[in-house]
Scaffold this active site. Structure first.
Site, PDB file in Angstrom:
ATOM      1  N   THR A 131      45.306 -28.452 -19.044  1.00  0.00           N
ATOM      2  CA  THR A 131      44.491 -29.623 -19.353  1.00  0.00           C
ATOM      3  C   THR A 131      44.759 -30.757 -18.366  1.00  0.00           C
ATOM      4  OG1 THR A 131      44.278 -31.389 -20.993  1.00  0.00           O
ATOM      5  CG2 THR A 131      46.323 -30.172 -21.039  1.00  0.00           C
ATOM      6  N   ASP A 132      43.764 -31.638 -18.203  1.00  0.00           N
ATOM      7  CA  ASP A 132      43.994 -32.810 -17.342  1.00  0.00           C
ATOM      8  C   ASP A 132      45.026 -33.761 -17.963  1.00  0.00           C
ATOM      9  OD1 ASP A 132      42.462 -33.896 -19.404  1.00  0.00           O
ATOM     10  OD2 ASP A 132      41.006 -34.886 -18.092  1.00  0.00           O
ATOM     11  N   GLU A 133      45.330 -33.562 -19.245  1.00  0.00           N
ATOM     12  CA  GLU A 133      46.278 -34.476 -19.904  1.00  0.00           C
ATOM     13  C   GLU A 133      47.692 -34.350 -19.360  1.00  0.00           C
ATOM     14  OE1 GLU A 133      46.262 -34.937 -24.050  1.00  0.00           O
ATOM     15  OE2 GLU A 133      44.088 -35.008 -24.156  1.00  0.00           O
ATOM     16  N   TYR A 155      51.624 -33.053 -27.463  1.00  0.00           N
ATOM     17  CA  TYR A 155      50.700 -31.985 -27.031  1.00  0.00           C
ATOM     18  C   TYR A 155      50.708 -31.845 -25.512  1.00  0.00           C
ATOM     19  CZ  TYR A 155      46.244 -30.073 -25.344  1.00  0.00           C
ATOM     20  OH  TYR A 155      45.293 -29.383 -24.629  1.00  0.00           O
ATOM     21  N   SER A 156      50.474 -32.967 -24.809  1.00  0.00           N
ATOM     22  CA  SER A 156      50.339 -32.834 -23.352  1.00  0.00           C
ATOM     23  C   SER A 156      51.669 -32.457 -22.702  1.00  0.00           C
ATOM     24  CB  SER A 156      49.720 -34.088 -22.728  1.00  0.00           C
ATOM     25  OG  SER A 156      50.280 -35.253 -23.227  1.00  0.00           O
ATOM     26  N   SER A 158      53.839 -30.463 -24.090  1.00  0.00           N
ATOM     27  CA  SER A 158      53.984 -29.017 -24.314  1.00  0.00           C
ATOM     28  C   SER A 158      53.130 -28.245 -23.322  1.00  0.00           C
ATOM     29  CB  SER A 158      53.552 -28.651 -25.735  1.00  0.00           C
ATOM     30  OG  SER A 158      54.277 -29.407 -26.660  1.00  0.00           O
ATOM     31  N   LYS A 159      51.901 -28.742 -23.079  1.00  0.00           N
ATOM     32  CA  LYS A 159      51.036 -28.062 -22.108  1.00  0.00           C
ATOM     33  C   LYS A 159      51.675 -28.105 -20.713  1.00  0.00           C
ATOM     34  CE  LYS A 159      47.525 -26.416 -22.593  1.00  0.00           C
ATOM     35  NZ  LYS A 159      47.118 -25.034 -23.007  1.00  0.00           N
ATOM     36  N   ASN A 184      37.919 -33.206 -21.318  1.00  0.00           N
ATOM     37  CA  ASN A 184      37.510 -33.045 -22.727  1.00  0.00           C
ATOM     38  C   ASN A 184      36.267 -32.167 -22.850  1.00  0.00           C
ATOM     39  OD1 ASN A 184      39.163 -35.517 -22.601  1.00  0.00           O
ATOM     40  ND2 ASN A 184      38.698 -35.616 -24.775  1.00  0.00           N
ATOM     41  N   ASP A 277      44.668 -48.416 -33.657  1.00  0.00           N
ATOM     42  CA  ASP A 277      44.800 -47.166 -32.911  1.00  0.00           C
ATOM     43  C   ASP A 277      45.966 -46.312 -33.430  1.00  0.00           C
ATOM     44  OD1 ASP A 277      44.956 -45.164 -31.066  1.00  0.00           O
ATOM     45  OD2 ASP A 277      44.523 -46.459 -29.354  1.00  0.00           O
ATOM     46  N   GLY A 280      48.630 -45.403 -30.806  1.00  0.00           N
ATOM     47  CA  GLY A 280      49.455 -46.484 -30.253  1.00  0.00           C
ATOM     48  C   GLY A 280      49.611 -46.368 -28.755  1.00  0.00           C
TER      49      GLY A 280
HETATM   50  P1  NAD Z   1      41.376 -24.557 -30.435  1.00  0.00           P
HETATM   51  O1  NAD Z   1      42.407 -25.278 -31.213  1.00  0.00           O
HETATM   52  O2  NAD Z   1      39.951 -24.630 -30.851  1.00  0.00           O
HETATM   53  O3  NAD Z   1      41.736 -23.013 -30.361  1.00  0.00           O
HETATM   54  C1  NAD Z   1      43.040 -22.547 -30.167  1.00  0.00           C
HETATM   55  C2  NAD Z   1      43.101 -21.114 -30.671  1.00  0.00           C
HETATM   56  O4  NAD Z   1      44.414 -20.615 -30.439  1.00  0.00           O
HETATM   57  C3  NAD Z   1      42.834 -20.995 -32.169  1.00  0.00           C
HETATM   58  O5  NAD Z   1      41.906 -19.959 -32.400  1.00  0.00           O
HETATM   59  C4  NAD Z   1      44.191 -20.648 -32.755  1.00  0.00           C
HETATM   60  O6  NAD Z   1      44.127 -19.831 -33.926  1.00  0.00           O
HETATM   61  C5  NAD Z   1      44.849 -19.927 -31.601  1.00  0.00           C
HETATM   62  N1  NAD Z   1      46.304 -19.981 -31.643  1.00  0.00           N
HETATM   63  C6  NAD Z   1      47.091 -21.055 -31.918  1.00  0.00           C
HETATM   64  N2  NAD Z   1      48.391 -20.718 -31.857  1.00  0.00           N
HETATM   65  C7  NAD Z   1      48.419 -19.399 -31.510  1.00  0.00           C
HETATM   66  C8  NAD Z   1      49.468 -18.492 -31.269  1.00  0.00           C
HETATM   67  N3  NAD Z   1      50.756 -18.849 -31.386  1.00  0.00           N
HETATM   68  N4  NAD Z   1      49.144 -17.219 -30.916  1.00  0.00           N
HETATM   69  C9  NAD Z   1      47.835 -16.839 -30.810  1.00  0.00           C
HETATM   70  N5  NAD Z   1      46.824 -17.665 -31.050  1.00  0.00           N
HETATM   71  C10 NAD Z   1      47.101 -18.926 -31.389  1.00  0.00           C
HETATM   72  O7  NAD Z   1      41.560 -25.044 -28.946  1.00  0.00           O
HETATM   73  P2  NAD Z   1      40.506 -25.150 -27.761  1.00  0.00           P
HETATM   74  O8  NAD Z   1      39.924 -26.498 -27.767  1.00  0.00           O
HETATM   75  O9  NAD Z   1      39.632 -23.958 -27.790  1.00  0.00           O
HETATM   76  O10 NAD Z   1      41.487 -25.067 -26.501  1.00  0.00           O
HETATM   77  C11 NAD Z   1      41.771 -23.812 -25.885  1.00  0.00           C
HETATM   78  C12 NAD Z   1      42.709 -24.036 -24.717  1.00  0.00           C
HETATM   79  O11 NAD Z   1      42.108 -24.915 -23.783  1.00  0.00           O
HETATM   80  C13 NAD Z   1      44.033 -24.705 -25.103  1.00  0.00           C
HETATM   81  O12 NAD Z   1      45.042 -24.119 -24.342  1.00  0.00           O
HETATM   82  C14 NAD Z   1      43.851 -26.158 -24.721  1.00  0.00           C
HETATM   83  O13 NAD Z   1      45.075 -26.755 -24.409  1.00  0.00           O
HETATM   84  C15 NAD Z   1      42.965 -26.021 -23.507  1.00  0.00           C
HETATM   85  N6  NAD Z   1      42.090 -27.157 -23.240  1.00  0.00           N
HETATM   86  C16 NAD Z   1      41.300 -27.676 -24.231  1.00  0.00           C
HETATM   87  C17 NAD Z   1      40.423 -28.716 -23.946  1.00  0.00           C
HETATM   88  C18 NAD Z   1      39.524 -29.315 -25.006  1.00  0.00           C
HETATM   89  O14 NAD Z   1      38.895 -30.334 -24.734  1.00  0.00           O
HETATM   90  N7  NAD Z   1      39.399 -28.738 -26.178  1.00  0.00           N
HETATM   91  C19 NAD Z   1      40.370 -29.220 -22.640  1.00  0.00           C
HETATM   92  C20 NAD Z   1      41.210 -28.693 -21.637  1.00  0.00           C
HETATM   93  C21 NAD Z   1      42.052 -27.637 -21.965  1.00  0.00           C
HETATM   94  O1  DAU Z   2      41.411 -34.014 -21.732  1.00  0.00           O
HETATM   95  C1  DAU Z   2      41.547 -32.722 -22.257  1.00  0.00           C
HETATM   96  C2  DAU Z   2      42.003 -32.795 -23.685  1.00  0.00           C
HETATM   97  O2  DAU Z   2      40.910 -33.329 -24.420  1.00  0.00           O
HETATM   98  C3  DAU Z   2      42.413 -31.438 -24.247  1.00  0.00           C
HETATM   99  O3  DAU Z   2      43.543 -30.991 -23.560  1.00  0.00           O
HETATM  100  C4  DAU Z   2      42.717 -31.526 -25.731  1.00  0.00           C
HETATM  101  O4  DAU Z   2      42.960 -30.245 -26.264  1.00  0.00           O
HETATM  102  C5  DAU Z   2      41.516 -32.133 -26.439  1.00  0.00           C
HETATM  103  O5  DAU Z   2      41.825 -32.323 -27.808  1.00  0.00           O
HETATM  104  C6  DAU Z   2      41.115 -33.456 -25.803  1.00  0.00           C
HETATM  105  O6  DAU Z   2      42.122 -34.478 -26.051  1.00  0.00           O
HETATM  106  P1  DAU Z   2      41.745 -35.955 -26.555  1.00  0.00           P
HETATM  107  O7  DAU Z   2      42.897 -36.467 -27.321  1.00  0.00           O
HETATM  108  O8  DAU Z   2      41.207 -36.774 -25.451  1.00  0.00           O
HETATM  109  O9  DAU Z   2      40.512 -35.576 -27.535  1.00  0.00           O
HETATM  110  P2  DAU Z   2      40.021 -36.166 -28.924  1.00  0.00           P
HETATM  111  O10 DAU Z   2      38.663 -35.603 -29.161  1.00  0.00           O
HETATM  112  O11 DAU Z   2      41.028 -35.993 -29.993  1.00  0.00           O
HETATM  113  O12 DAU Z   2      39.863 -37.711 -28.628  1.00  0.00           O
HETATM  114  C7  DAU Z   2      38.948 -38.186 -27.638  1.00  0.00           C
HETATM  115  C8  DAU Z   2      39.004 -39.701 -27.626  1.00  0.00           C
HETATM  116  O13 DAU Z   2      38.419 -40.191 -28.846  1.00  0.00           O
HETATM  117  C9  DAU Z   2      40.404 -40.272 -27.572  1.00  0.00           C
HETATM  118  O14 DAU Z   2      40.406 -41.432 -26.752  1.00  0.00           O
HETATM  119  C10 DAU Z   2      40.708 -40.657 -29.015  1.00  0.00           C
HETATM  120  C11 DAU Z   2      39.335 -40.995 -29.579  1.00  0.00           C
HETATM  121  N1  DAU Z   2      39.143 -40.682 -31.027  1.00  0.00           N
HETATM  122  C12 DAU Z   2      39.403 -39.415 -31.425  1.00  0.00           C
HETATM  123  C13 DAU Z   2      39.253 -39.071 -32.744  1.00  0.00           C
HETATM  124  C14 DAU Z   2      39.546 -37.672 -33.233  1.00  0.00           C
HETATM  125  C15 DAU Z   2      38.687 -41.658 -31.889  1.00  0.00           C
HETATM  126  O15 DAU Z   2      38.419 -42.812 -31.494  1.00  0.00           O
HETATM  127  N2  DAU Z   2      38.547 -41.318 -33.210  1.00  0.00           N
HETATM  128  C16 DAU Z   2      38.828 -40.064 -33.680  1.00  0.00           C
HETATM  129  O16 DAU Z   2      38.716 -39.846 -34.910  1.00  0.00           O
END
Ligand code: NAD
Ligand code: DAU
Length: 348
Positions: A131-133, A155-156, A158-159, A184, A277, A280
């Protein structure tokens, strides 16, 4: 040439869409999905691929954890895996603030297990989806692949830990790894906890949506199928040991995003509730990804942002059964109450 790909996290949002992408665009490939079916993984998310006779014969699903080496090694041997693409993760920042432990188990130790299996079985390529995070936040300019790694949430961090395992495995053992970093994502089948699906599903129900702080944080949005094509491109054309940013210049503030959603759903401004927020100081102010490296190799995104957002909102309107089953579950309601209760009060 025919290949069999192991897609971990294949019952989640991006993983399932990547399975769809491969089944559609690589007709001679088999897809094997492994998923622990945590709260975020659902069998209803992969049911279309299992039911459709055109894809069912090339798609297999195994329940299990990536950190379980017996499961992982068993699948690799039984299915004769050529490539591994790791999507499995705990993926939500807000949950990582409440309970960071499971993030380290999956996003760090789980990646190590897959790397070891890749080495042991002579897998051709293992692509780790990051992730870009991992770069933290940037006030001006864009993240390139050379930006410092400065993660700010559990989270970030751990990634970043998972990525560092991949890097070290490559350097130490020559393991054939590639890393991608995307912004995102939004699109079909996204679990309703992240900004877009959380807000869309609440607005459809005429519930208030909690905007964190000023709402002026910037996110760099990417339609999920562009992310999937970027991953697939990096898997087939990337250089081993390299990292590739995947972005489509989709920057906007959260406030602007909420305004777009209100307009698409024809809902009033009064449904937006600005709250203190909850993240924080850990709330990253701005993400912006430079993808010149991947684009320079020939990758092209295919989906204009506004049209993709509109079709995503339409998908949630037309697939209420999918998300209503999820939001009716006690674990979903428990998280929403625990995380948002004190901010939303009677608007919960
Ligand atoms: P998600 O939470 O929708 O899906 C994650 C999946 O992994 C789920 O199906 C869950 O059951 C499975 N999982 C969790 N722990 C597991 C384990 N120990 N073993 C096997 N399966 C397990 O997440 P997502 O949004 O689809 O993200 C997928 C990947 O992309 C992640 O690695 C995330 O960090 C990365 N990513 C997400 C975003 C985003 O915006 N959502 C952006 C950039 C990168
Ligand atoms: O940038 C990539 C990342 O984008 C991925 O690695 C993560 O898995 C994914 O969850 C996402 O992270 P963010 O924390 O940016 O996504 P989220 O949708 O949770 O939040 C987006 C923005 O919106 C953030 O600035 C927080 C804000 N937000 C989020 C929620 C859930 C709100 O204002 N209200 C909310 O209820």
């Amino acid at each position: 040439m025919s290949k069999t790909v192991l897609v971990t996290g294949g019952a989640g949002f991006i993983g399932s869409n990547y399975c769809r992408y491969v089944l559609k665009n690589r007709p001679d490939y088999r897809v094997v999905a492994l998923d622990a079916l945590t709260y975020a993984g659902n069998l209803s998310t992969i049911a279309d691929m299992q039911r459709n006779p055109e894809t069912a014969s090339r798609f297999a699903f195994y329940p299990g954890k990536i950190q379980d080496e017996t499961v992982v090694n068993g699948i690799i041997e039984a299915e004769k895996i050529d490539y591994i693409i790791n999507f499995a993760a705990e993926s939500h920042n807000d949950r990582s603030i409440l309970e960071p432990g499971s993030f380290i188990q999956t996003d760090v130790y789980g990646v190590f297990t897959l790397l070891d299996a890749t080495k042991r079985h002579g897998i051709e390529r293992m692509l780790h989806v990051s992730t870009d995070e991992v770069y933290g936040t940037i006030d001006e300019g864009q993240f390139t692949e050379h930006s410092p790694i400065e993660p700010n949430t559990p989270y970030s961090a751990s990634k970043a830990g998972g990525e560092m395992q991949a890097r070290a495995h490559r350097v130490t053992y020559g393991t054939p790894t590639i890393v991608t970093r995307c912004g995102n994502n939004f699109g079909e089948f996204q679990y309703p906890e992240k900004l877009i699906p959380f807000f869309v599903t609440r607005l459809i129900q005429n519930k208030k949506v909690p905007l964190y702080g000023t709402g002026l944080q910037v996110r760099d949005w990417v339609y999920v199928m562009d992310h999937c094509s970027g991953i697939d491109f990096a898997l087939h054309h990337g250089e081993l040991g390299e990292a590739y940013n995947v972005g489509t210049d989709g920057e906007c503030t959260n406030r602007e995003m909420v305004d777009r959603l209100l307009k698409l759903l024809d809902k009033p401004e009064s449904l937006v509730k600005q709250i203190e927020d909850p993240r924080g100081g850990a709330h990253d102010k701005r993400y912006s990804i430079n993808s010149d490296k991947l684009k320079g190799m020939g990758w092209k995104p295919a989906y204009p942002f506004e049209a993709a957002l509109e079709s995503t909102v339409k998908w949630y309107l037309e697939n209420e059964d999918w998300w209503r089953e999820i939001i009716a579950k006690p674990d979903y309601q428990d998280f929403v109450a625990r995380f948002y209760g004190k901010y939303l009060g009677e608007d919960l």
